[in-house]
Write an enzyme that holds these catalytic residues in place. Structure first.
Site, mmCIF file in Angstrom:
data_model
loop_
_atom_site.group_PDB
_atom_site.id
_atom_site.type_symbol
_atom_site.label_atom_id
_atom_site.label_comp_id
_atom_site.label_asym_id
_atom_site.label_seq_id
_atom_site.Cartn_x
_atom_site.Cartn_y
_atom_site.Cartn_z
ATOM 1 N N MET A 61 0.818 -1.212 0.000
ATOM 2 C CA MET A 61 0.000 0.000 0.000
ATOM 3 C C MET A 61 0.852 1.262 0.000
ATOM 4 S SD MET A 61 -3.417 -0.853 2.212
ATOM 5 C CE MET A 61 -2.638 -0.974 3.813
ATOM 6 N N LEU A 100 6.903 2.816 1.431
ATOM 7 C CA LEU A 100 7.785 1.667 1.289
ATOM 8 C C LEU A 100 8.924 1.678 2.298
ATOM 9 C CD1 LEU A 100 8.075 1.432 -2.605
ATOM 10 C CD2 LEU A 100 6.428 0.326 -1.087
ATOM 11 N N HIS A 101 9.275 0.486 2.754
ATOM 12 C CA HIS A 101 10.422 0.285 3.636
ATOM 13 C C HIS A 101 11.190 -0.922 3.112
ATOM 14 C CE1 HIS A 101 7.990 -2.946 5.274
ATOM 15 N NE2 HIS A 101 7.054 -2.091 5.640
ATOM 16 N N HIS A 122 9.324 -4.092 1.996
ATOM 17 C CA HIS A 122 8.785 -4.050 0.633
ATOM 18 C C HIS A 122 9.895 -4.231 -0.393
ATOM 19 C CE1 HIS A 122 5.750 -1.358 2.782
ATOM 20 N NE2 HIS A 122 5.023 -2.376 2.368
ATOM 21 N N GLN A 178 5.889 -12.442 4.751
ATOM 22 C CA GLN A 178 5.333 -13.351 5.744
ATOM 23 C C GLN A 178 4.789 -12.615 6.961
ATOM 24 O OE1 GLN A 178 4.671 -16.636 5.786
ATOM 25 N NE2 GLN A 178 3.860 -16.336 7.855
#
Length: 251
Positions: free
Chosen positions: A1, A4-5, A8, A119
């Site tokens: 969504m 970003l980090h 991602h 995960q």
């Protein structure tokens, strides 16, 4: 969504290595947020996200407005089955209906060969994998390991909500998961004892306002333990509601 980090970006690095063409979707999906949840305040950093994705060699960014995904008169939904029972499905009614519907639409629009998910959102991965299989969507769902800070906190866009004190307390969730894992490695397979070990760690943290659940379930079906065992936790630290899980191994 979006927002970003490195969690991602671990997905984009794997996708870039696997494929000749890499597409990334950025879409804060309104239908997976319930009443009173943080849709309007959810972290958004679109221009920064584009810069990061360019550095990763992204070929296509699909970032539609909500009215394009859900035009006037939209009235067809995906209703996942028993895999949504408990955990997030119980804590957030309707959440997985929104998740499954938007992911099915993204799969249909982009027509990817493979789709990559982290995960950390273990039940979400199970829902999407089951949907892709049951509906013959023709996409391979690839699950990537949770990326963590040095102290164990799972990377999440919502971590931006944490105050300094809450950030210091937040790794208790990972420590709780590790407590269950330690018991498991010692030979304990009773789900109640594994839950109790995790809960004891959580209850020792005074800043933790609410524990929504500690579950010990089959990592594929989300049913009571059968094969691969997943311990999952959801808890609230001030505004942020943090979720995490750990796969213990084969039962």
């Amino acid at each position: 969504m979006g927002a970003l980090h490195d969690g991602h970006l671990s997905l984009t690095r794997r996708a870039r290595a696997d494929s000749a063409t890499m597409a990334v979707s950025i879409f804060v999906n309104p239908t997976q947020f319930g009443a009173g949840e943080d849709f309007n305040s959810y972290p958004r950093s679109f221009e920064r996200d584009l810069d990061l994705l360019a550095e990763q060699g992204t070929d296509l960014v699909f970032a539609p407005p909500p009215e394009e995904v859900y035009p006037d008169g939209f009235d067809t939904w995906i209703e996942p089955g028993s895999v949504t029972e408990g955990q997030e499905g119980e804590a957030r009614p309707g959440h997985f209906k929104g998740v499954a519907t938007v992911v099915a639409k993204l799969f249909s629009i982009v027509r990817a060969d493979r789709a990559y998910f982290g995960q950390k959102d273990g039940q979400q991965v199970a829902v999407i994998r089951r949907m892709a299989q049951d509906l013959n969507l023709g996409v391979e769902v690839v699950t990537m390991p949770t990326i963590r800070e040095a102290d164990g906190l799972a990377l999440s866009s919502r971590n931006a909500y944490l105050t300094t004190d809450q950030r210091q307390a937040a790794p208790v969730i990972y420590r709780a998961l590790c407590a269950a894992q330690e018991l498991w490695r010692g030979g304990e397979q009773d789900a109640g004892r594994l839950r109790a070990a995790a809960m004891a760690v959580l209850q020792a943290e005074p800043m933790l306002e609410l524990v929504d659940y500690v579950s010990v379930v089959d990592a594929d079906s989300m049913a009571p333990v059968e094969r691969r065992v997943m311990v999952a936790v959801a808890a609230k630290l001030g505004q942020p509601r943090l979720i995490d899980n750990i796969i213990l191994g084969d039962g």
